[in-house]
Design a protein around this motif. Structure first.
Motif, PDB file in Angstrom:
ATOM      1  N   VAL A 132     -24.170  16.548  -5.763  1.00  0.00           N
ATOM      2  CA  VAL A 132     -24.255  15.161  -6.234  1.00  0.00           C
ATOM      3  C   VAL A 132     -22.919  14.782  -6.853  1.00  0.00           C
ATOM      4  O   VAL A 132     -22.366  15.524  -7.654  1.00  0.00           O
ATOM      5  CB  VAL A 132     -25.362  14.993  -7.291  1.00  0.00           C
ATOM      6  CG1 VAL A 132     -25.596  13.526  -7.591  1.00  0.00           C
ATOM      7  CG2 VAL A 132     -26.655  15.641  -6.836  1.00  0.00           C
ATOM      8  N   TRP A 133     -22.383  13.607  -6.496  1.00  0.00           N
ATOM      9  CA  TRP A 133     -21.120  13.138  -7.054  1.00  0.00           C
ATOM     10  C   TRP A 133     -21.200  11.645  -7.301  1.00  0.00           C
ATOM     11  O   TRP A 133     -21.901  10.918  -6.602  1.00  0.00           O
ATOM     12  CB  TRP A 133     -19.956  13.402  -6.087  1.00  0.00           C
ATOM     13  CG  TRP A 133     -20.024  14.741  -5.451  1.00  0.00           C
ATOM     14  CD1 TRP A 133     -19.669  15.932  -6.000  1.00  0.00           C
ATOM     15  CD2 TRP A 133     -20.518  15.039  -4.141  1.00  0.00           C
ATOM     16  NE1 TRP A 133     -19.891  16.955  -5.124  1.00  0.00           N
ATOM     17  CE2 TRP A 133     -20.421  16.429  -3.967  1.00  0.00           C
ATOM     18  CE3 TRP A 133     -21.023  14.259  -3.105  1.00  0.00           C
ATOM     19  CZ2 TRP A 133     -20.811  17.076  -2.800  1.00  0.00           C
ATOM     20  CZ3 TRP A 133     -21.414  14.903  -1.934  1.00  0.00           C
ATOM     21  CH2 TRP A 133     -21.311  16.283  -1.799  1.00  0.00           C
ATOM     22  N   ALA A 173     -32.780  16.699  -1.925  1.00  0.00           N
ATOM     23  CA  ALA A 173     -32.704  15.243  -2.018  1.00  0.00           C
ATOM     24  C   ALA A 173     -31.375  14.697  -1.507  1.00  0.00           C
ATOM     25  O   ALA A 173     -31.345  13.636  -0.882  1.00  0.00           O
ATOM     26  CB  ALA A 173     -32.921  14.797  -3.462  1.00  0.00           C
ATOM     27  N   PHE A 174     -30.271  15.396  -1.785  1.00  0.00           N
ATOM     28  CA  PHE A 174     -28.953  14.841  -1.502  1.00  0.00           C
ATOM     29  C   PHE A 174     -28.218  15.504  -0.336  1.00  0.00           C
ATOM     30  O   PHE A 174     -27.362  14.876   0.281  1.00  0.00           O
ATOM     31  CB  PHE A 174     -28.072  14.906  -2.750  1.00  0.00           C
ATOM     32  CG  PHE A 174     -28.502  13.960  -3.834  1.00  0.00           C
ATOM     33  CD1 PHE A 174     -28.137  12.621  -3.796  1.00  0.00           C
ATOM     34  CD2 PHE A 174     -29.284  14.405  -4.888  1.00  0.00           C
ATOM     35  CE1 PHE A 174     -28.544  11.747  -4.791  1.00  0.00           C
ATOM     36  CE2 PHE A 174     -29.689  13.525  -5.890  1.00  0.00           C
ATOM     37  CZ  PHE A 174     -29.323  12.194  -5.841  1.00  0.00           C
ATOM     38  N   ARG A 175     -28.510  16.783  -0.047  1.00  0.00           N
ATOM     39  CA  ARG A 175     -27.768  17.444   1.036  1.00  0.00           C
ATOM     40  C   ARG A 175     -28.629  18.528   1.695  1.00  0.00           C
ATOM     41  O   ARG A 175     -28.305  19.716   1.658  1.00  0.00           O
ATOM     42  CB  ARG A 175     -26.485  18.047   0.481  1.00  0.00           C
ATOM     43  CG  ARG A 175     -25.389  18.103   1.545  1.00  0.00           C
ATOM     44  CD  ARG A 175     -24.059  18.533   0.953  1.00  0.00           C
ATOM     45  NE  ARG A 175     -23.038  18.463   1.965  1.00  0.00           N
ATOM     46  CZ  ARG A 175     -22.119  17.505   2.028  1.00  0.00           C
ATOM     47  NH1 ARG A 175     -22.115  16.548   1.151  1.00  0.00           N
ATOM     48  NH2 ARG A 175     -21.212  17.520   2.983  1.00  0.00           N
ATOM     49  N   PRO A 176     -29.735  18.137   2.299  1.00  0.00           N
ATOM     50  CA  PRO A 176     -30.650  19.125   2.885  1.00  0.00           C
ATOM     51  C   PRO A 176     -30.045  19.907   4.041  1.00  0.00           C
ATOM     52  O   PRO A 176     -30.520  20.999   4.360  1.00  0.00           O
ATOM     53  CB  PRO A 176     -31.836  18.274   3.361  1.00  0.00           C
ATOM     54  CG  PRO A 176     -31.259  16.906   3.557  1.00  0.00           C
ATOM     55  CD  PRO A 176     -30.206  16.756   2.503  1.00  0.00           C
ATOM     56  N   GLY A 215     -15.905   4.705  -1.268  1.00  0.00           N
ATOM     57  CA  GLY A 215     -16.733   5.692  -0.582  1.00  0.00           C
ATOM     58  C   GLY A 215     -16.449   7.121  -0.976  1.00  0.00           C
ATOM     59  O   GLY A 215     -17.156   8.035  -0.541  1.00  0.00           O
ATOM     60  N   ILE A 216     -15.416   7.348  -1.793  1.00  0.00           N
ATOM     61  CA  ILE A 216     -15.127   8.714  -2.245  1.00  0.00           C
ATOM     62  C   ILE A 216     -16.314   9.217  -3.054  1.00  0.00           C
ATOM     63  O   ILE A 216     -16.785   8.576  -3.982  1.00  0.00           O
ATOM     64  CB  ILE A 216     -13.851   8.741  -3.102  1.00  0.00           C
ATOM     65  CG1 ILE A 216     -12.641   8.407  -2.237  1.00  0.00           C
ATOM     66  CG2 ILE A 216     -13.669  10.111  -3.744  1.00  0.00           C
ATOM     67  CD1 ILE A 216     -11.338   8.366  -2.999  1.00  0.00           C
ATOM     68  N   GLY A 217     -16.768  10.397  -2.711  1.00  0.00           N
ATOM     69  CA  GLY A 217     -17.939  10.963  -3.344  1.00  0.00           C
ATOM     70  C   GLY A 217     -19.112  11.067  -2.386  1.00  0.00           C
ATOM     71  O   GLY A 217     -20.073  11.770  -2.655  1.00  0.00           O
ATOM     72  N   GLU A 218     -19.030  10.384  -1.247  1.00  0.00           N
ATOM     73  CA  GLU A 218     -20.064  10.535  -0.235  1.00  0.00           C
ATOM     74  C   GLU A 218     -19.951  11.922   0.401  1.00  0.00           C
ATOM     75  O   GLU A 218     -18.890  12.544   0.373  1.00  0.00           O
ATOM     76  CB  GLU A 218     -19.907   9.462   0.851  1.00  0.00           C
ATOM     77  CG  GLU A 218     -20.208   8.047   0.393  1.00  0.00           C
ATOM     78  CD  GLU A 218     -21.703   7.765   0.296  1.00  0.00           C
ATOM     79  OE1 GLU A 218     -22.494   8.736   0.273  1.00  0.00           O
ATOM     80  OE2 GLU A 218     -22.072   6.580   0.227  1.00  0.00           O
ATOM     81  N   PRO A 219     -21.053  12.426   0.980  1.00  0.00           N
ATOM     82  CA  PRO A 219     -20.974  13.733   1.645  1.00  0.00           C
ATOM     83  C   PRO A 219     -19.895  13.825   2.707  1.00  0.00           C
ATOM     84  O   PRO A 219     -19.410  14.907   3.006  1.00  0.00           O
ATOM     85  CB  PRO A 219     -22.384  13.883   2.250  1.00  0.00           C
ATOM     86  CG  PRO A 219     -23.265  13.088   1.348  1.00  0.00           C
ATOM     87  CD  PRO A 219     -22.427  11.911   0.916  1.00  0.00           C
ATOM     88  N   SER A 220     -19.510  12.677   3.300  1.00  0.00           N
ATOM     89  CA  SER A 220     -18.443  12.718   4.295  1.00  0.00           C
ATOM     90  C   SER A 220     -17.085  13.002   3.659  1.00  0.00           C
ATOM     91  O   SER A 220     -16.151  13.427   4.335  1.00  0.00           O
ATOM     92  CB  SER A 220     -18.380  11.377   5.041  1.00  0.00           C
ATOM     93  OG  SER A 220     -18.147  10.301   4.131  1.00  0.00           O
ATOM     94  N   ALA A 221     -16.961  12.752   2.344  1.00  0.00           N
ATOM     95  CA  ALA A 221     -15.688  12.964   1.652  1.00  0.00           C
ATOM     96  C   ALA A 221     -15.634  14.309   0.944  1.00  0.00           C
ATOM     97  O   ALA A 221     -14.564  14.882   0.785  1.00  0.00           O
ATOM     98  CB  ALA A 221     -15.443  11.839   0.640  1.00  0.00           C
ATOM     99  N   VAL A 222     -16.763  14.803   0.487  1.00  0.00           N
ATOM    100  CA  VAL A 222     -16.828  16.078  -0.221  1.00  0.00           C
ATOM    101  C   VAL A 222     -17.864  16.958   0.451  1.00  0.00           C
ATOM    102  O   VAL A 222     -19.006  16.542   0.631  1.00  0.00           O
ATOM    103  CB  VAL A 222     -17.199  15.890  -1.704  1.00  0.00           C
ATOM    104  CG1 VAL A 222     -17.182  17.229  -2.426  1.00  0.00           C
ATOM    105  CG2 VAL A 222     -16.259  14.912  -2.384  1.00  0.00           C
TER     106      VAL A 222
END
Length: 417
Positions: A390-391, A193-196, A397-404
């Protein structure tokens, strides 16, 4: 032969007994209040110490006092790291996150769960419902927080287009050097769902190493129901997954789980709540993706291309397995072999799977994430990597896949390149 325990929906004897759970909470809280090693790891322990100092001792805490402490736990597992009273280390066998989950189940079974939490459990126990609500606009999430009990804070972006709907497991065969004969990649619903992309990266890296990946299945380990205290629904999800995986495990396969929270549920809570030889056998076969890739080629030296250069400073979140867990060790060794400097953080992301979707946990999740972000700034990290997909997402925007990022993405892409 199929384990007969997988056909039973009732929890283990005494697991939901209020007197037993309350007594265990008093015993564990007494140990923790005296130790105080974890005061800076989450909000649970300072709150516990304050209450114990007010009432005199942990045994004098009321059920309401205990519940306030329990509700501050977000399941990151940081208190397990280096605990001098942990199971296998000390007779006290302190395991706060597991006891918190047992307490949630007891409160639900005995009618003590707050109405908002009980309503939220109907959603958290069903992956289709919570993945839908997690992606809704802010006004809808705020309404859900008031009416259903779900958190209003947005989680890392839901990725719909890439979700896998096939009912088949991803089978891997033909690993080199005989280190791993076969494997089953289980991304679970959180990763799908969040990071396929993590699943695709692992499959691509395995293919580069000469390991063939076929199809994939985004099944549910039951984490949402477990965190909601709904053991019957958890057992239904868990027994389906265990029964499906046992076919492969019995043939010698390992189980590769990219999502740290799901791997923790499968390793620790499937055998705890299901019981029986089948659940124990499958749990013992669960490994993380970097450990899988490393073992597939016989070690880190064979895994990392000699021409690959890193040079980044990475803050790696250890997750529930801790800094001494096999996946964390494999990640550190591999990332360092790529030329990076790795600092291991014991702090959690403040979510621990579906836990962060509960409205009452918003402040705790925000505080946990703020501590982790501050740690990243303090060590001068170029990027943060975590096995949790999931964060909680902040306004910047901290917590988006681009940040973590996920450590398997970094390692897999280095192998493929």
């Amino acid at each position: 032969m199929r384990d007969p325990d997988l056909t039973v929906l009732d929890p283990p004897a005494g697991h939901l007994d209020e007197a037993a759970v309350r007594g265990e909470l008093a015993k564990v809280f007494d140990v923790c209040a005296g130790c105080r090693r974890c005061l800076d790891r989450c909000d649970l322990f300072p709150g516990l110490v304050d209450i114990v100092e007010r009432v005199g001792e942990a045994g004098m805490m009321t059920p309401a006092d205990q519940d306030r402490v329990v509700d501050a736990c977000h399941g990151c597992g940081a208190c397990r790291h280096g605990c001098p009273f942990a199971p296998g280390v000390h007779d006290a066998a302190v395991d706060v996150p597991s006891l918190v989950l047992r307490s949630a189940a007891m409160r639900r079974a005995s009618g003590q769960q707050p109405p908002a939490d009980r309503r939220a459990s109907l959603v958290l126990g069903d992956r289709r419902r919570w993945t839908l609500l997690a992606s809704l606009p802010a006004p809808v999430r705020r309404f859900a927080a008031r009416s259903i009990g779900l958190g209003s804070r947005r989680m890392a972006t839901l990725v719909r287009s890439a979700r896998v709907r096939s009912g088949r497991m991803a089978t891997v065969a033909g690993a080199t050097d005989g280190a791993i004969a076969a494997a089953v990649i289980v991304p679970t619903c959180l990763t799908e769902a969040f990071r396929p992309g993590v699943r695709h990266d692992i499959a691509a890296a395995a293919g580069t190493l000469g390991v063939t990946c076929r199809t994939s299945y985004g099944g549910c380990c039951g984490a949402g129901a477990l965190h909601a205290g709904d053991l019957r629904r958890f057992r239904r999800s868990a027994r389906r997954m265990v029964a499906d995986l046992d076919v492969h495990v019995a043939a010698g396969a390992v189980v590769v789980v990219p999502e740290a929270a799901c791997a923790e549920v499968m390793r620790r809570h499937h055998p705890e709540v299901l019981g029986g030889a089948t659940a124990a056998r499958v749990a013992a076969a669960v490994i993380g993706p970097i450990e899988f890739l490393s073992r597939a080629v016989g070690g880190v030296d064979s895994l990392v291309p000699p021409s690959t250069a890193g040079g980044e400073r990475i803050l790696l979140v250890a997750g529930p397995s801790g800094p001494d867990g096999s996946e964390t060790r494999a990640a550190v060794a591999t990332l360092e072999a790529l030329g990076n400097t790795v600092v291991v953080a014991e702090e959690g992301t403040g979510v621990a799977g579906p836990w962060g979707l509960r409205a009452g946990n918003d402040p705790v999740a925000s505080g946990a994430w703020a501590r982790l972000a501050a740690r990243a700034a303090a060590v001068g990290a170029d990027r943060v990597l975590s096995g949790d997909v999931v964060w909680p997402v902040g306004p910047d925007g901290i917590g988006e896949p681009s940040a973590v990022g996920h450590p398997a993405e970094v390692v897999a892409r280095a192998i493929v390149s």
